[in-house]
Every structure is written in structure tokens, then in C-alpha cells.
Write a protein that holds these residues in place. Sequence first.
Motif, PDB file in Angstrom:
ATOM      1  N   GLY A 186     -28.894  49.198  -5.511  1.00 58.52           N
ATOM      2  CA  GLY A 186     -27.534  49.693  -5.371  1.00 58.52           C
ATOM      3  C   GLY A 186     -27.134  49.936  -3.930  1.00 58.52           C
ATOM      4  N   THR A 208     -21.081  43.556  -9.984  1.00 55.57           N
ATOM      5  CA  THR A 208     -21.164  44.995 -10.277  1.00 55.57           C
ATOM      6  C   THR A 208     -20.282  45.366 -11.457  1.00 55.57           C
ATOM      7  OG1 THR A 208     -21.597  45.436  -7.929  1.00 55.57           O
ATOM      8  CG2 THR A 208     -20.891  47.280  -9.285  1.00 55.57           C
ATOM      9  N   ALA A 250     -25.560  49.810 -10.621  1.00 52.81           N
ATOM     10  CA  ALA A 250     -24.163  49.444 -10.356  1.00 52.81           C
ATOM     11  C   ALA A 250     -23.313  50.643  -9.949  1.00 52.81           C
ATOM     12  CB  ALA A 250     -23.569  48.760 -11.587  1.00 52.81           C
ATOM     13  N   SER A 253     -23.980  51.536  -6.433  1.00 52.58           N
ATOM     14  CA  SER A 253     -23.449  50.509  -5.543  1.00 52.58           C
ATOM     15  C   SER A 253     -21.980  50.744  -5.239  1.00 52.58           C
ATOM     16  CB  SER A 253     -23.639  49.129  -6.187  1.00 52.58           C
ATOM     17  OG  SER A 253     -22.998  48.133  -5.440  1.00 52.58           O
TER      18      SER A 253
END
Length: 376
Positions: A186, A208, A250, A253
Amino acid sequence: MQETTLTSDTSSVDAVPATAPESPTRLIWRRFRRRRPALLGAVIVLGLAIVALFAEFFSPYDPAKRDSDHFYMPPQVPQFYHAEEGLHLVPFVHPYVESFDSETFETTFKADSSRLCQFRFLGQGWSYTILGVTLDRHLFAPDPDCPMHLLGTDSLGRDMLSRTMIGARLTLMMATLVVTASVVIGTAVGLMSGFFSGWVDNLLQRITEFVLALPELPFYLALVAILPRNAGPYTVFFLLALILSLLKWAGLSREVRGKTLALRRVDYVMAAVALGAKDRRILVKHLLPNILSHVIVVVTLMIPQIILVESFLSFLGIGVQPPLVSWGLLLNAAKDLQNLGSYPWMLLPVCAILVAVLGFNLLGDGLRDAIDPYSN
């Protein structure tokens, strides 16, 4: 007269000692230690880590040893007693005497008040290996002739306290592996997406968004269901950690990307670009240290989520497999309502999960408030 006054004022100002500014680390620690719930969370997390690392030392019995004479023994409460020479500080328990009801076919246990079972601090017990060294010392060693199960036993006569402590290691190891992999993926994706922008940002953000759009619970069950049933328990463990890692990066991120977008236009980053610094140096030396505090907070808040997910999957019987032991696998024995009504102590691992989740949440909230420069 006016010159004298000015000289006096200047000397008085110069006499004031200059104090060096505190480093960011000292400022964070000073704000953190003012929050008692955060300190409590740190103590809980430290205690869990110590128990997980040295679980065999704290376990009075071999967690895999079966005792056919003590199936579903209820918990024994430690007590103290007065004697002629005064109060005995060594705790003891009353051993249980079992009886079988021929009508209900149930085994009942009754405390035998005529006998005492005492602990032996740092006594000898079952052998175990830590870092290649074989030891047999335990914090509380029970009397071999007097069974002593503080949290009771399960359907095979195995000590629940020992299994709960050993299970802490596997559950926390699962959380550590998943969080480490998720943070690495991430953070890398978020940094590159926020710094390079353009087609790189578009490509990484579409990936993502695809991962974020997956329904977590049904996807967990679908992926775990396709794991090979003939695989070994360690293979299933690492495959489960891999699946959770691929689905948990995700969210982090997106957060790292937002931080990077805000930082890439600050003066020191623009100056590094103007001086011809390479992109890798800017990412590693300038951007990463400034988002690292946020990542640390996310880690402390992500670990409880992984603990709950692993416990849920293992409770359903599709997570950690025997002979490995985790908190969720221990709860798997309590999913039968009939057994739960007769042996409620099988739910005691829930207390360990609650303590772990509470500790990490308190620590994460405290770190978040301490790192925030605008917090009180």
C-alpha cells in the motif's frame, strides 16, 4: 540616560538562556505519555508480545497433551488460605472429583476441599524448545499428581490456558504478516501514484478501486474455499495470510496517495526536484519519512482488524487448521450451542481477543493524537 537604558535592556535580554527546540520524537512522546488510555494500550500490547514470544514458558501444560481423565474440566479458581503460621502467599486450587450420571450421561466435577494443589514458581514441567535451546522451566509449574487447569480443559482434556497462550503467537503472527505485506504494498503504490500522477496514477488507482470494490466477506470465503484441503496446516496458514494481504493494502494506498499529493508541492520537495535529485531519492528521503507517522498509526489500527478476520475464519473452520492453534480455532469448539450451554468456559478465548483488540485500538488512538501537531 536613554543610551544607558537601552544597554541595560539589551544585557537583560542576552542574559535569558536560549532553550534548544525539542525534536519531533520528543514532542510526540511528551504528548503520548499524557494520555493514560494510550499508555494502557501500550502496556497491553507489550504484554501480549511477551506472552506470544515466550508462550511455552508461561504455559503450565503441553498444549497438545491429551488427558483422558479430565474431559471438559471446569476452570479452577486460585485461592489463598490461612494456616497456623500465617497467610500462605502461594496460591492453590482444590482438585476436582468427577462423577458420571448414568441417567443424563454427563460427567460432573465437584471440588475436593480436603486436598490442595499448589503452584510451583519457576518449577520444572514439560520440555520445550526456544531458539534451539531445550528448557523445562515454567512460570507456574503444576503438581504432576494434582491436575490444575485455571481455564478448564476442552473435549480432549487439553489445558485451555496453555492453548490460549500458544494461540496468541499464531494469531499475532498472522496479523503481523498480513499488516507488513499490506503496508509495503500500500505504501509503495500510494507513493508512486501520488508522486508521478499521469498515466501511472490512473493505472494504479483503477487497480486500487477494483480491489476496494470487492466485497470482503464473500470474497474471503470464496478464496479460502478454493484452498487445497490436502495441503499442510502451515501451507494453509501462509496462503490465508497472502489472501488477506492482497485485499487489505488498497485502503492504505488511498491514504498514502492523498498525503503524497499534499507533500509533493512543498518547498523542500520542489527544491530537490530543481537540484536534479532522482525520483527514488525524493520518494525515499523526502516523502516517505513525512508519511511514516501516518503509516504507523494505520498499522496499529489494522492489526485488530486482521485479528478479528482470522478469528472469524478459523471459527468457521476455514482458517487455521489443526494441529496449529489460534484464538479463532479455539472458538471453533464453542460453535455448538449444546456444548456451549454445558461448557461455557470454551468461550474464554474471546476475552483474549477483546483484550488484544482493545489494546491495539487504545495504542492507535493515542499515537494518532500524539502525532497530530494540532491536538491538545
